[in-house]
Write a protein that holds these residues in place. Structure first.
Motif, short mmCIF file in Angstrom:
data_model
loop_
_atom_site.label_atom_id
_atom_site.label_comp_id
_atom_site.label_asym_id
_atom_site.label_seq_id
_atom_site.Cartn_x
_atom_site.Cartn_y
_atom_site.Cartn_z
N THR A 195 1.03 -1.10 -0.01
CA THR A 195 0.14 0.16 -0.05
C THR A 195 0.92 1.28 -0.04
O THR A 195 0.53 2.18 -0.49
CB THR A 195 -0.88 0.04 1.13
OG1 THR A 195 -0.07 -0.19 2.43
CG2 THR A 195 -1.97 -1.12 1.03
N GLU A 196 2.09 1.27 0.62
CA GLU A 196 3.03 2.37 0.55
C GLU A 196 3.52 2.55 -0.87
O GLU A 196 3.31 3.71 -1.26
CB GLU A 196 4.00 1.99 1.62
CG GLU A 196 5.05 3.39 1.83
CD GLU A 196 4.34 4.45 2.63
OE1 GLU A 196 4.51 5.60 2.27
OE2 GLU A 196 3.29 3.94 3.41
N PHE A 207 1.84 1.72 -3.59
CA PHE A 207 0.71 2.28 -4.15
C PHE A 207 0.39 3.66 -3.97
O PHE A 207 0.23 4.53 -4.81
CB PHE A 207 -0.49 1.41 -3.77
CG PHE A 207 -1.89 1.87 -4.55
CD1 PHE A 207 -2.07 1.23 -5.66
CD2 PHE A 207 -2.86 2.86 -4.19
CE1 PHE A 207 -3.25 1.37 -6.38
CE2 PHE A 207 -3.78 3.02 -5.03
CZ PHE A 207 -4.00 2.56 -6.07
N LYS A 208 0.46 4.15 -2.57
CA LYS A 208 0.37 5.67 -2.39
C LYS A 208 1.37 6.64 -3.03
O LYS A 208 1.24 7.73 -3.54
CB LYS A 208 0.33 5.85 -1.11
CG LYS A 208 -0.75 5.37 -0.35
CD LYS A 208 -0.68 5.68 1.21
CE LYS A 208 -1.83 4.87 2.08
NZ LYS A 208 -1.73 4.98 3.48
N ASN A 209 2.64 6.03 -3.19
CA ASN A 209 3.87 6.67 -3.81
C ASN A 209 3.59 6.95 -5.31
O ASN A 209 4.00 7.52 -5.66
CB ASN A 209 5.23 5.92 -3.39
CG ASN A 209 5.47 6.20 -1.85
OD1 ASN A 209 5.09 7.02 -1.10
ND2 ASN A 209 6.47 4.98 -1.26
N THR A 210 3.21 5.83 -5.84
CA THR A 210 2.79 5.85 -7.25
C THR A 210 1.72 6.84 -7.58
O THR A 210 1.95 7.58 -8.60
CB THR A 210 2.25 4.44 -7.62
OG1 THR A 210 3.17 3.36 -7.56
CG2 THR A 210 1.79 4.44 -9.08
N VAL A 211 0.69 6.86 -6.68
CA VAL A 211 -0.19 8.17 -7.08
C VAL A 211 0.50 9.48 -6.89
O VAL A 211 0.24 10.29 -7.69
CB VAL A 211 -1.46 7.97 -5.85
CG1 VAL A 211 -2.46 9.26 -6.06
CG2 VAL A 211 -2.16 6.66 -6.23
N ASP A 212 1.10 9.68 -5.90
CA ASP A 212 1.81 10.80 -5.54
C ASP A 212 2.85 11.17 -6.80
O ASP A 212 2.84 12.29 -7.30
CB ASP A 212 2.61 11.01 -4.23
CG ASP A 212 1.72 10.90 -2.99
OD1 ASP A 212 0.49 11.10 -3.37
OD2 ASP A 212 2.12 10.29 -2.07
N LYS A 267 -8.29 12.05 -6.06
CA LYS A 267 -7.59 13.08 -5.61
C LYS A 267 -7.59 14.36 -6.54
O LYS A 267 -7.47 15.45 -6.10
CB LYS A 267 -5.83 12.48 -5.92
CG LYS A 267 -5.56 11.71 -4.93
CD LYS A 267 -4.81 12.09 -3.68
CE LYS A 267 -4.16 11.26 -2.75
NZ LYS A 267 -3.50 11.59 -1.54
N ALA A 288 -8.17 5.83 -7.56
CA ALA A 288 -7.37 6.65 -6.46
C ALA A 288 -6.89 8.01 -6.87
O ALA A 288 -6.92 9.04 -6.39
CB ALA A 288 -6.23 5.98 -6.10
#
Length: 286
Positions: A121-122, A124-129, A261, A257
């Protein structure tokens, strides 16, 4: 040597002298025929070697696998990038039509469940950012992976203004990437059988200090060596094709996601699109 094969061979080598006579027969057969064993049941392997099914199960336990299916899974990971489509088809010829339907669809279900369980999940979040911060987002993937690239691009273009597919056409892939720079992100999608061109293009982008997001089936996949962020999904080999259901499911999650955002931004765009679709009669209205 492939990491999976090295690990398996090391286990066999380290424990060989402690194995029973029957277990040594199994070990010898696997070393010389691992491509065939990957699709044999414990019963079938025992029959081939001349030992009981329980001996095969005990052999897997002796190598510190939780069971024979775990050993078999490692063998399948090993060979899925090595076999030709013809060899894959031949290995699956023992199933009847009904078995294939259930086997293929159940494999898709299992792949999604395992992907959920193992999702970083970390990462994944870094990918979105990283995508939202990028000046340009380049999507890269060839052969069967191009289907995932096209799907991802279709929806990302509803959310972002800076998405580009690297095509495999008249111009060389390196020509398409010549302007890429450290402010950009490249998403490399690479599933077995891994395209050599995808890896070479990712390496080229890496040499320009571009952030690489690798979407693939394993941390041992070739693109993992150059990627800054890795997202993995399960992609089980079923007959002569690899299942891409879990990768597409991950793309859905990524698109949603990003959409959440950028919700305020894309609301107007989606309204404009709806008006355009209605004006030009894009969709069938009953």
């Amino acid at each position: 040597m492939n990491e999976a094969k090295r690990d398996l061979l090391n286990r066999i080598k380290e424990r060989y002298n402690k194995l029973s006579k029957g277990q040594r027969l199994i070990a010898d057969f696997i070393v010389n025929n691992y491509d065939k064993v990957a699709f044999m049941t414990a019963s079938k392997l025992g029959e081939k070697v001349g030992v009981s099914e329980s001996t095969v199960v005990r052999f897997a336990n002796a190598l510190n696998y939780k069971g024979y299916p775990n050993l078999q899974k490692e063998l399948q990971e090993l060979i899925k990038t090595k076999l030709t489509t013809v060899q894959r088809l031949e290995l699956s010829s023992n199933y009847n039509d009904e078995e294939f339907i259930m086997k293929a669809m159940q494999a898709d279900v299992d792949n999604i469940i395992k992907t959920i369980d193992e999702l970083d999940t970390e990462a994944f979040k870094n990918t979105v950012d990283a995508i939202l911060k990028a000046e340009n987002v380049y999507l890269l993937g060839f052969r069967s992976s191009i289907a995932i690239v096209e799907y991802l691009a279709f929806y990302l273009n509803m959310i972002l203004d800076n998405v580009y597919i690297i095509p495999s056409g008249i111009n060389d892939v390196f020509d398409q990437l010549i302007r890429i720079n450290e402010n950009d992100v490249l998403i490399g999608i690479s599933y077995p059988r891994y395209s050599k061109k995808t890896i070479e293009a990712a390496e080229f982008a890496k040499s320009k200090n571009v952030k690489i997001i690798g979407i693939t089936d394993s941390h041992l996949a070739p693109i993992s060596d150059v990627a800054d962020i890795i997202l993995t999904t399960k992609s089980t080999m079923t007959s002569f094709v690899d299942s891409l259901v879990a990768p597409v499911s991950l793309m859905n999650a990524l698109i949603i996601a990003l959409g959440m955002k950028e919700k305020d931004k894309i609301t107007k765009r989606l309204k404009d699109l709806e008006e355009t679709w209605e004006k030009y009669d894009i969709y069938l209205n009953k």
